[in-house]
Design a protein around this motif. Structure first.
Motif, PDB file in Angstrom:
ATOM      1  N   VAL A  44       0.861  -1.171   0.000  1.00 51.50           N
ATOM      2  CA  VAL A  44       0.000   0.000   0.000  1.00 51.50           C
ATOM      3  C   VAL A  44       0.907   1.232   0.000  1.00 51.50           C
ATOM      4  O   VAL A  44       1.846   1.306   0.792  1.00 51.50           O
ATOM      5  N   VAL A  45       0.641   2.168  -0.888  1.00 41.23           N
ATOM      6  CA  VAL A  45       1.350   3.447  -0.889  1.00 41.23           C
ATOM      7  C   VAL A  45       0.362   4.499  -0.419  1.00 41.23           C
ATOM      8  O   VAL A  45      -0.681   4.695  -1.041  1.00 41.23           O
ATOM      9  N   ASP A  46       0.679   5.131   0.696  1.00 40.14           N
ATOM     10  CA  ASP A  46      -0.242   6.082   1.311  1.00 40.14           C
ATOM     11  C   ASP A  46       0.445   7.444   1.421  1.00 40.14           C
ATOM     12  O   ASP A  46       1.293   7.659   2.271  1.00 40.14           O
ATOM     13  N   GLY A  47       0.072   8.334   0.546  1.00 38.48           N
ATOM     14  CA  GLY A  47       0.615   9.686   0.563  1.00 38.48           C
ATOM     15  C   GLY A  47      -0.409  10.646  -0.006  1.00 38.48           C
ATOM     16  O   GLY A  47      -1.382  10.234  -0.627  1.00 38.48           O
ATOM     17  N   ALA A  48      -0.196  11.915   0.240  1.00 41.90           N
ATOM     18  CA  ALA A  48      -1.158  12.901  -0.249  1.00 41.90           C
ATOM     19  C   ALA A  48      -0.464  14.240  -0.463  1.00 41.90           C
ATOM     20  O   ALA A  48       0.512  14.566   0.212  1.00 41.90           O
ATOM     21  N   VAL A  49      -0.991  14.986  -1.382  1.00 41.00           N
ATOM     22  CA  VAL A  49      -0.582  16.379  -1.550  1.00 41.00           C
ATOM     23  C   VAL A  49      -1.530  17.190  -0.677  1.00 41.00           C
ATOM     24  O   VAL A  49      -2.743  17.075  -0.789  1.00 41.00           O
ATOM     25  N   SER A  50      -0.953  17.959   0.225  1.00 36.59           N
ATOM     26  CA  SER A  50      -1.792  18.729   1.145  1.00 36.59           C
ATOM     27  C   SER A  50      -1.547  20.223   0.960  1.00 36.59           C
ATOM     28  O   SER A  50      -0.456  20.654   0.592  1.00 36.59           O
ATOM     29  N   VAL A  51      -2.597  20.983   1.209  1.00 42.43           N
ATOM     30  CA  VAL A  51      -2.523  22.441   1.128  1.00 42.43           C
ATOM     31  C   VAL A  51      -3.015  22.998   2.459  1.00 42.43           C
ATOM     32  O   VAL A  51      -4.079  22.627   2.944  1.00 42.43           O
ATOM     33  N   SER A  52      -2.203  23.850   3.064  1.00 47.67           N
ATOM     34  CA  SER A  52      -2.638  24.492   4.310  1.00 47.67           C
ATOM     35  C   SER A  52      -2.451  26.005   4.175  1.00 47.67           C
ATOM     36  O   SER A  52      -1.518  26.477   3.542  1.00 47.67           O
ATOM     37  N   LYS A  53      -3.354  26.731   4.772  1.00 44.62           N
ATOM     38  CA  LYS A  53      -3.328  28.196   4.655  1.00 44.62           C
ATOM     39  C   LYS A  53      -3.647  28.794   6.013  1.00 44.62           C
ATOM     40  O   LYS A  53      -4.620  28.417   6.663  1.00 44.62           O
ATOM     41  N   VAL A  54      -2.783  29.674   6.458  1.00 42.27           N
ATOM     42  CA  VAL A  54      -2.999  30.432   7.681  1.00 42.27           C
ATOM     43  C   VAL A  54      -3.343  31.859   7.267  1.00 42.27           C
ATOM     44  O   VAL A  54      -2.736  32.419   6.347  1.00 42.27           O
ATOM     45  N   LYS A  55      -4.330  32.438   7.932  1.00 41.44           N
ATOM     46  CA  LYS A  55      -4.780  33.776   7.581  1.00 41.44           C
ATOM     47  C   LYS A  55      -3.611  34.760   7.588  1.00 41.44           C
ATOM     48  O   LYS A  55      -2.840  34.825   8.534  1.00 41.44           O
ATOM     49  N   GLY A  56      -3.481  35.478   6.509  1.00 44.89           N
ATOM     50  CA  GLY A  56      -2.436  36.488   6.389  1.00 44.89           C
ATOM     51  C   GLY A  56      -1.111  35.947   5.873  1.00 44.89           C
ATOM     52  O   GLY A  56      -0.163  36.708   5.733  1.00 44.89           O
ATOM     53  N   GLN A  57      -1.019  34.663   5.614  1.00 46.19           N
ATOM     54  CA  GLN A  57       0.221  34.068   5.113  1.00 46.19           C
ATOM     55  C   GLN A  57      -0.047  33.324   3.810  1.00 46.19           C
ATOM     56  O   GLN A  57      -1.190  33.057   3.464  1.00 46.19           O
ATOM     57  N   ALA A  58       1.027  32.999   3.121  1.00 44.13           N
ATOM     58  CA  ALA A  58       0.903  32.265   1.858  1.00 44.13           C
ATOM     59  C   ALA A  58       0.504  30.811   2.132  1.00 44.13           C
ATOM     60  O   ALA A  58       0.780  30.265   3.194  1.00 44.13           O
ATOM     61  N   ALA A  59      -0.142  30.225   1.154  1.00 44.02           N
ATOM     62  CA  ALA A  59      -0.531  28.817   1.272  1.00 44.02           C
ATOM     63  C   ALA A  59       0.712  27.929   1.204  1.00 44.02           C
ATOM     64  O   ALA A  59       1.675  28.234   0.517  1.00 44.02           O
TER      65      ALA A  59
END
Length: 109
Positions: A29-44
């Motif tokens: 099993v290959v378990d990975g993901a592309v994730s995006v996180s964003k904090v208010k006032g900062q770049a994603a």
């Protein structure tokens, strides 16, 4: 010349061993993901994360009928980091599980 003879002998040994082990399964099993996180006032932040669901792993499992109703099964499994390929547990090659089962057949009159 010696290298080719060595590899030919190795190929024969591997192919004959695989032929004798008919109840062996390789799985993974290959378990990975592309994730995006964003904090208010900062770049994603975009990144790759390991083990989002159950973790990446590969293994070998099989069983052998020993006769007289006995069955021996085994599982060898190792987790790994998806991005680097490093083992999750570097202190041993595999986590091993063995089980011995006895089939009991009864007839009711």
């Amino acid at each position: 010349m010696k290298k080719s003879a060595f590899f030919a002998a190795l190929l024969c040994a591997v192919s004959s061993g695989a032929y004798a082990a008919s109840d062996v399964t390789l799985y993974g099993v290959v378990d990975g993901a592309v994730s995006v996180s964003k904090v208010k006032g900062q770049a994603a932040r975009v990144g790759f994360d390991n083990g989002i669901w159950a973790g990446s792993r590969f293994g070998i499992k099989g069983n052998k009928d020993l006769g007289s109703g006995y069955n021996l099964g085994f599982i060898l499994e190792q987790g790994f980091k998806t991005f680097s390929g490093d083992a999750m547990n570097s202190s041993k090659a595999f986590a091993a599980t063995l089980n011995l089962q006895k089939s009991i057949k009864q007839t009711f009159n």
